[in-house]
Design an enzyme around this catalytic site. Structure first.
Site, PDB file in Angstrom:
ATOM      1  CG  PHE A  62      -1.811  -1.194   1.334  1.00 46.28           C
ATOM      2  CD1 PHE A  62      -2.641  -1.593   0.281  1.00 46.28           C
ATOM      3  CD2 PHE A  62      -1.794  -1.950   2.492  1.00 46.28           C
ATOM      4  CE1 PHE A  62      -3.433  -2.723   0.391  1.00 46.28           C
ATOM      5  CE2 PHE A  62      -2.581  -3.083   2.607  1.00 46.28           C
ATOM      6  CZ  PHE A  62      -3.399  -3.480   1.548  1.00 46.28           C
ATOM      7  CB  ALA A  64       5.819   4.364  -3.102  1.00 47.54           C
ATOM      8  CG  ASN A  66      12.513   5.888  -2.833  1.00 46.88           C
ATOM      9  OD1 ASN A  66      12.146   4.877  -3.415  1.00 46.88           O
ATOM     10  ND2 ASN A  66      12.111   7.097  -3.174  1.00 46.88           N
ATOM     11  CG  HIS A  77      25.749  21.365   1.052  1.00 43.45           C
ATOM     12  ND1 HIS A  77      26.141  21.397  -0.255  1.00 43.45           N
ATOM     13  CD2 HIS A  77      26.848  21.753   1.765  1.00 43.45           C
ATOM     14  CE1 HIS A  77      27.407  21.775  -0.343  1.00 43.45           C
ATOM     15  NE2 HIS A  77      27.860  22.008   0.877  1.00 43.45           N
ATOM     16  CG  HIS A  83      31.973  21.471   6.793  1.00 47.30           C
ATOM     17  ND1 HIS A  83      32.276  20.214   6.327  1.00 47.30           N
ATOM     18  CD2 HIS A  83      32.191  22.320   5.730  1.00 47.30           C
ATOM     19  CE1 HIS A  83      32.659  20.283   5.068  1.00 47.30           C
ATOM     20  NE2 HIS A  83      32.628  21.549   4.681  1.00 47.30           N
ATOM     21  CG  HIS A 212      34.687  26.059   3.817  1.00 43.06           C
ATOM     22  ND1 HIS A 212      34.640  26.452   2.495  1.00 43.06           N
ATOM     23  CD2 HIS A 212      33.835  25.021   3.944  1.00 43.06           C
ATOM     24  CE1 HIS A 212      33.790  25.662   1.847  1.00 43.06           C
ATOM     25  NE2 HIS A 212      33.286  24.791   2.696  1.00 43.06           N
TER      26      HIS A 212
END
Length: 263
Positions: A62, A64, A66, A77, A83, A212
């Site tokens: 029933f 769908a 992924n 992003h 980071h 950065h």
């Protein structure tokens, strides 16, 4: 006006279409351009893969759905302070610990798309920014600043988007002095329509990769691979850039949305 009346007015404008919601994100999938690093320098982000679990069949009659394989810094992003090595010591520098109040803020759109079209190595300088401020108004504390290069028009072709040759990638970005200038104004973060927040040749700058290095040193955020900045005014829009709440995440793909007043 009270805070409640402001929110009520905003809700009414959204419902009536007086405020347009502009999608500032590219499509995330196997064809999404990803950063390529020299193999003797660092590992690359693996290719994006979307795996089908079921689609109304024997594996799920029933529904769908992924499951995904992708790096935190894939597609449009968000770069959290953790980071970069300069931001590694901030307790609130992860995607699950950052202050979400800072993610929704006015956005300054610096349109230098013509200059970037003429020179893929275009570098934004303080003179560029102060001239922009003289025309559009000062950049304020707690605001986003993004460079409109229209580089998203190249995103259909990874080679065109990365624009690299034997001397490395050639994409526009900021000088170190510009990032320092904006940090002095108290911005929340900086964004680019290119694969990363820095210029393609930023590895040779001082300090290397200044967007950065300096943004995350000051616990500020980065946005990369933004799209549709040509649909935003220079000032007057609100940008919502919220990463997934990944445990100790260094970044996240995002659905960046801008609230833009209709003429």
């Amino acid at each position: 006006m009270t805070s409640a009346s402001v929110l009520s007015s905003l809700a009414g404008m959204l419902a009536s279409g007086g405020i347009e919601v502009v999608d500032c994100s590219g499509v995330l999938g196997p064809e999404t351009p990803l950063l390529k690093l020299p193999p003797d320098f660092a590992k690359d982000t693996p290719p994006i893969k979307i795996h089908r679990i079921s689609e109304y069949d024997k594996d799920g009659p029933f529904w769908a759905w992924n499951w995904l394989e992708l790096g935190e810094h894939s597609g449009t992003h968000f770069d959290a302070p953790h980071h970069w090595i300069t931001g590694k010591d901030y307790a609130d520098g992860y995607t699950d610990t950052l202050d979400v109040q800072r993610l929704v803020a006015p956005v300054n759109v610096l349109d230098f798309s013509a200059e970037c079209a003429a020179d893929p190595d275009f570098l934004l300088t303080i003179d560029h920014v102060t001239a922009w401020e003289a025309k559009h108004g000062a950049i304020g504390k707690g605001e986003w600043v993004v460079l409109r290069s229209d580089w998203d028009k190249r995103a259909h072709d990874e080679a065109l988007f990365l624009n690299a040759n034997e001397t490395g990638p050639h994409t526009p970005g900021p000088t170190a002095e510009v990032i320092e200038y904006l940090l002095g104004k108290g911005i929340v973060g900086w964004g680019s329509q290119c694969i990363g927040t820095d210029a393609g040749q930023a590895g040779g700058m001082t300090p290397p990769f200044p967007a950065h290095n300096l943004l995350h040193k000051h616990n500020c955020f980065g946005l990369a691979s933004l799209a549709n900045l040509d649909k935003l005014p220079a000032k007057g829009a609100i940008l919502i850039a919220a990463p997934l709440k990944i445990k100790q995440g260094t970044g996240s793909p995002i659905r960046a949305l801008a609230l833009v007043p209709r003429a």
